[in-house]
Design a protein around this motif. Structure first.
Motif, PDB file in Angstrom:
ATOM      1  N   ALA A 163       0.863  -1.177   0.000  1.00 42.29           N
ATOM      2  CA  ALA A 163       0.000   0.000   0.000  1.00 42.29           C
ATOM      3  C   ALA A 163       0.898   1.224   0.000  1.00 42.29           C
ATOM      4  CB  ALA A 163      -0.919   0.007   1.221  1.00 42.29           C
ATOM      5  N   ALA A 164       0.627   2.193  -0.910  1.00 40.34           N
ATOM      6  CA  ALA A 164       1.536   3.327  -1.027  1.00 40.34           C
ATOM      7  C   ALA A 164       0.836   4.532  -1.635  1.00 40.34           C
ATOM      8  CB  ALA A 164       2.746   2.945  -1.880  1.00 40.34           C
ATOM      9  N   ASN A 165       1.380   5.718  -1.333  1.00 37.18           N
ATOM     10  CA  ASN A 165       1.018   6.953  -2.018  1.00 37.18           C
ATOM     11  C   ASN A 165       2.304   7.689  -2.341  1.00 37.18           C
ATOM     12  OD1 ASN A 165       1.806   8.468   0.324  1.00 37.18           O
ATOM     13  ND2 ASN A 165      -0.184   7.963   1.255  1.00 37.18           N
ATOM     14  N   LYS A 166       2.218   8.940  -2.796  1.00 38.40           N
ATOM     15  CA  LYS A 166       3.425   9.636  -3.233  1.00 38.40           C
ATOM     16  C   LYS A 166       4.340  10.051  -2.087  1.00 38.40           C
ATOM     17  CE  LYS A 166       1.389  14.285  -3.482  1.00 38.40           C
ATOM     18  NZ  LYS A 166       1.178  15.438  -4.370  1.00 38.40           N
ATOM     19  N   HIS A 167       3.856   9.972  -0.861  1.00 35.47           N
ATOM     20  CA  HIS A 167       4.661  10.389   0.284  1.00 35.47           C
ATOM     21  C   HIS A 167       5.175   9.230   1.137  1.00 35.47           C
ATOM     22  CE1 HIS A 167       3.664  14.522  -0.541  1.00 35.47           C
ATOM     23  NE2 HIS A 167       2.359  14.267  -0.444  1.00 35.47           N
ATOM     24  N   SER A 168       4.504   8.084   1.108  1.00 29.35           N
ATOM     25  CA  SER A 168       4.882   6.980   1.987  1.00 29.35           C
ATOM     26  C   SER A 168       4.304   5.682   1.452  1.00 29.35           C
ATOM     27  CB  SER A 168       4.385   7.225   3.416  1.00 29.35           C
ATOM     28  OG  SER A 168       2.965   7.296   3.446  1.00 29.35           O
ATOM     29  N   GLY A 169       4.709   4.609   2.098  1.00 29.52           N
ATOM     30  CA  GLY A 169       4.193   3.308   1.695  1.00 29.52           C
ATOM     31  C   GLY A 169       4.507   2.247   2.727  1.00 29.52           C
ATOM     32  N   ARG A 170       3.936   1.095   2.513  1.00 26.69           N
ATOM     33  CA  ARG A 170       4.135  -0.030   3.429  1.00 26.69           C
ATOM     34  C   ARG A 170       3.981  -1.324   2.657  1.00 26.69           C
ATOM     35  NH1 ARG A 170       0.563  -0.102   8.718  1.00 26.69           N
ATOM     36  NH2 ARG A 170       2.224   1.376   9.287  1.00 26.69           N
ATOM     37  N   ILE A 171       4.851  -2.285   2.985  1.00 23.98           N
ATOM     38  CA  ILE A 171       4.696  -3.623   2.462  1.00 23.98           C
ATOM     39  C   ILE A 171       4.659  -4.603   3.619  1.00 23.98           C
ATOM     40  CG2 ILE A 171       7.189  -3.885   2.078  1.00 23.98           C
ATOM     41  CD1 ILE A 171       6.455  -5.751  -0.267  1.00 23.98           C
ATOM     42  N   GLN A 172       3.644  -5.446   3.625  1.00 24.41           N
ATOM     43  CA  GLN A 172       3.504  -6.492   4.632  1.00 24.41           C
ATOM     44  C   GLN A 172       4.108  -7.753   4.049  1.00 24.41           C
ATOM     45  OE1 GLN A 172       1.927  -5.390   7.496  1.00 24.41           O
ATOM     46  NE2 GLN A 172       2.636  -7.226   8.553  1.00 24.41           N
ATOM     47  N   LEU A 173       5.303  -8.095   4.521  1.00 27.05           N
ATOM     48  CA  LEU A 173       6.039  -9.207   3.935  1.00 27.05           C
ATOM     49  C   LEU A 173       5.412 -10.549   4.283  1.00 27.05           C
ATOM     50  CD1 LEU A 173       9.754  -8.194   4.622  1.00 27.05           C
ATOM     51  CD2 LEU A 173       8.557  -8.086   2.440  1.00 27.05           C
ATOM     52  N   ASP A 174       5.388 -11.432   3.312  1.00 17.78           N
ATOM     53  CA  ASP A 174       5.015 -12.827   3.514  1.00 17.78           C
ATOM     54  C   ASP A 174       5.550 -13.585   2.317  1.00 17.78           C
ATOM     55  OD1 ASP A 174       4.034 -15.230   4.268  1.00 17.78           O
ATOM     56  OD2 ASP A 174       1.910 -14.695   4.104  1.00 17.78           O
ATOM     57  N   GLY A 175       6.868 -13.817   2.344  1.00  8.49           N
ATOM     58  CA  GLY A 175       7.496 -14.329   1.141  1.00  8.49           C
ATOM     59  C   GLY A 175       8.460 -15.468   1.383  1.00  8.49           C
ATOM     60  N   LYS A 176       8.980 -15.976   0.268  1.00 10.10           N
ATOM     61  CA  LYS A 176       9.950 -17.057   0.292  1.00 10.10           C
ATOM     62  C   LYS A 176      11.057 -16.761  -0.718  1.00 10.10           C
ATOM     63  CE  LYS A 176       6.606 -20.696   1.460  1.00 10.10           C
ATOM     64  NZ  LYS A 176       6.022 -22.006   1.024  1.00 10.10           N
ATOM     65  N   ASP A 177      12.242 -17.298  -0.429  1.00 11.76           N
ATOM     66  CA  ASP A 177      13.367 -17.292  -1.370  1.00 11.76           C
ATOM     67  C   ASP A 177      13.729 -15.887  -1.846  1.00 11.76           C
ATOM     68  OD1 ASP A 177      13.407 -20.089  -1.207  1.00 11.76           O
ATOM     69  OD2 ASP A 177      11.901 -20.249  -2.791  1.00 11.76           O
ATOM     70  N   THR A 178      13.915 -14.983  -0.879  1.00  9.62           N
ATOM     71  CA  THR A 178      14.300 -13.610  -1.184  1.00  9.62           C
ATOM     72  C   THR A 178      15.814 -13.460  -1.100  1.00  9.62           C
ATOM     73  OG1 THR A 178      12.207 -12.765  -0.325  1.00  9.62           O
ATOM     74  CG2 THR A 178      14.024 -11.193  -0.505  1.00  9.62           C
ATOM     75  N   LEU A 179      16.378 -12.687  -2.016  1.00  9.11           N
ATOM     76  CA  LEU A 179      17.802 -12.387  -2.014  1.00  9.11           C
ATOM     77  C   LEU A 179      17.999 -10.904  -1.737  1.00  9.11           C
ATOM     78  CD1 LEU A 179      19.007 -14.432  -5.119  1.00  9.11           C
ATOM     79  CD2 LEU A 179      19.360 -15.004  -2.719  1.00  9.11           C
ATOM     80  N   VAL A 180      18.942 -10.595  -0.825  1.00  7.24           N
ATOM     81  CA  VAL A 180      19.262  -9.209  -0.485  1.00  7.24           C
ATOM     82  C   VAL A 180      20.744  -8.985  -0.781  1.00  7.24           C
ATOM     83  CG1 VAL A 180      19.300  -7.463   1.317  1.00  7.24           C
ATOM     84  CG2 VAL A 180      17.529  -9.232   1.345  1.00  7.24           C
ATOM     85  N   TYR A 181      21.035  -7.930  -1.548  1.00  7.73           N
ATOM     86  CA  TYR A 181      22.412  -7.620  -1.936  1.00  7.73           C
ATOM     87  C   TYR A 181      22.857  -6.345  -1.234  1.00  7.73           C
ATOM     88  CZ  TYR A 181      21.597 -10.958  -5.737  1.00  7.73           C
ATOM     89  OH  TYR A 181      21.301 -12.083  -6.462  1.00  7.73           O
ATOM     90  N   LEU A 182      23.890  -6.452  -0.387  1.00  6.28           N
ATOM     91  CA  LEU A 182      24.491  -5.291   0.260  1.00  6.28           C
ATOM     92  C   LEU A 182      25.869  -5.094  -0.367  1.00  6.28           C
ATOM     93  CD1 LEU A 182      23.556  -6.016   3.979  1.00  6.28           C
ATOM     94  CD2 LEU A 182      22.383  -4.520   2.380  1.00  6.28           C
TER      95      LEU A 182
END
Length: 320
Positions: free
Chosen positions: A22-41
């Motif tokens: 859920a998002a608008n032009k000023h803010s947003g939110r994601i409610q995570l419920d996932g699998k097999d995610t990759l994060v690159y730092l």
């Protein structure tokens, strides 16, 4: 579902993120419920962080001069560490002259002690990283805490690290080819380029460990610990292991039976050619001693043997 999200303003890249958005032009939110995610730092880790399952909430706020991303109450099942909980904050300035920064706080329990290899970032002092990789053999972490702050400067990223591990049933050595301390129970704390270790118990050649202290600082490893047990085992430690070279083989012709309580102090340079400095205090109890090359024999000894190549004072954990 986002199959791929490339880095934006230095915010870490994600692959395969699932949740309700859920998002608008000023803010947003994601409610995570996932699998097999990759994060690159990038510039912090060479490898992607693989998250098998993820739950939690991520909020972002687009402000005048920066984008602020905040996540709290995350529960992540990771491949390399196990179940971790915590959150993170990201500040991504709109101006390209400023750098994006990340602050990450995680806690975990009942994980493999070798998980430290996946948590320690690239720019950790090489000699510290090598010592950890070679000398932490195995073990279990009852509880752990991990803090990471990273400033994603492409030329010279600033990374600050704190890692606390409460370990048990672990095995470690001081140096490669030295005797292993088994069944070690204690804590390891890494604060950037300094390591503090405190182990209340463990076993090795020569007896049971009593309050072993380790300090790694400025490419030098300091070791202070007590050891109690069979005197024959202690002198085997000084005669048949790599420690015999450190004490110049002075105990080569000694045969000793009985009980002992000993204190061992070592200063071990890990870079350069400086010698290892050693100090050993051995309290003998009802022991028998035969120094074969001098044809001397003693029975029922109660007393102390002191060996030192150079007296020194190890740094205090408070100074570290």
């Amino acid at each position: 579902v986002y199959k791929r999200q490339d880095s934006y303003l230095g915010i870490p890249k994600l692959e395969n993120v699932s949740g309700v958005l859920a998002a608008n032009k000023h803010s947003g939110r994601i409610q995570l419920d996932g699998k097999d995610t990759l994060v690159y730092l990038n510039n912090v880790y060479d490898h992607a962080l693989y998250i098998e399952k993820s739950k939690g909430q991520i909020d972002w706020f687009i402000e005048e001069h920066q984008t602020h991303v905040s996540a709290k109450g995350l529960t992540l099942q990771t491949k390399d560490v196990g179940l971790v909980k915590g959150g993170f904050q990201i500040w991504a300035p709109q101006a390209l002259i400023d750098n994006t920064s990340l602050e990450l706080n995680l806690s975990f329990s009942d994980v493999d002690l070798l998980a430290h290899q996946k948590l320690i970032p690239n720019n950790t002092v090489p000699s510290l990283q090598q010592w950890l990789d070679k000398n932490i053999k195995y073990g279990q972490v009852k509880d752990g805490l991990f803090y990471l702050y990273a400033d994603f400067d492409k030329k010279a990223p600033l990374v600050q690290l704190q890692l606390y591990l409460d370990a048990e049933n672990s095995a470690l050595s001081y140096l490669d080819q030295w005797p292993v301390v088994n069944q070690a129970k204690g804590q390891l704390f890494i604060d950037n380029d300094v390591l503090l270790g405190s182990f209340s118990s463990g076993t090795t050649i020569g007896g049971d460990i009593n309050q072993l202290q380790l300090i790694f600082k400025d490419d030098v490893l300091w070791i202070d610990g007590g050891l109690m047990g069979d005197t024959k085992g202690l002198f085997s430690y000084l005669q048949t292991t790599s420690l015999k070279d450190t004490v110049d083989n002075v105990f080569e012709n000694w045969v000793v039976d009985g009980r002992h309580f000993s204190e061992l102090s070592l200063k071990v340079p890990l870079v350069g050619d400086d010698e290892i400095l050693t100090e050993i205090h051995v309290d003998l109890s009802q022991s028998h001693m035969n120094i074969k090359d001098l044809d001397l024999a003693f029975k029922f000894i109660n007393g102390q043997i002191i060996y030192t190549c150079l007296l020194y004072t190890s740094p205090s954990p408070r100074d570290s």
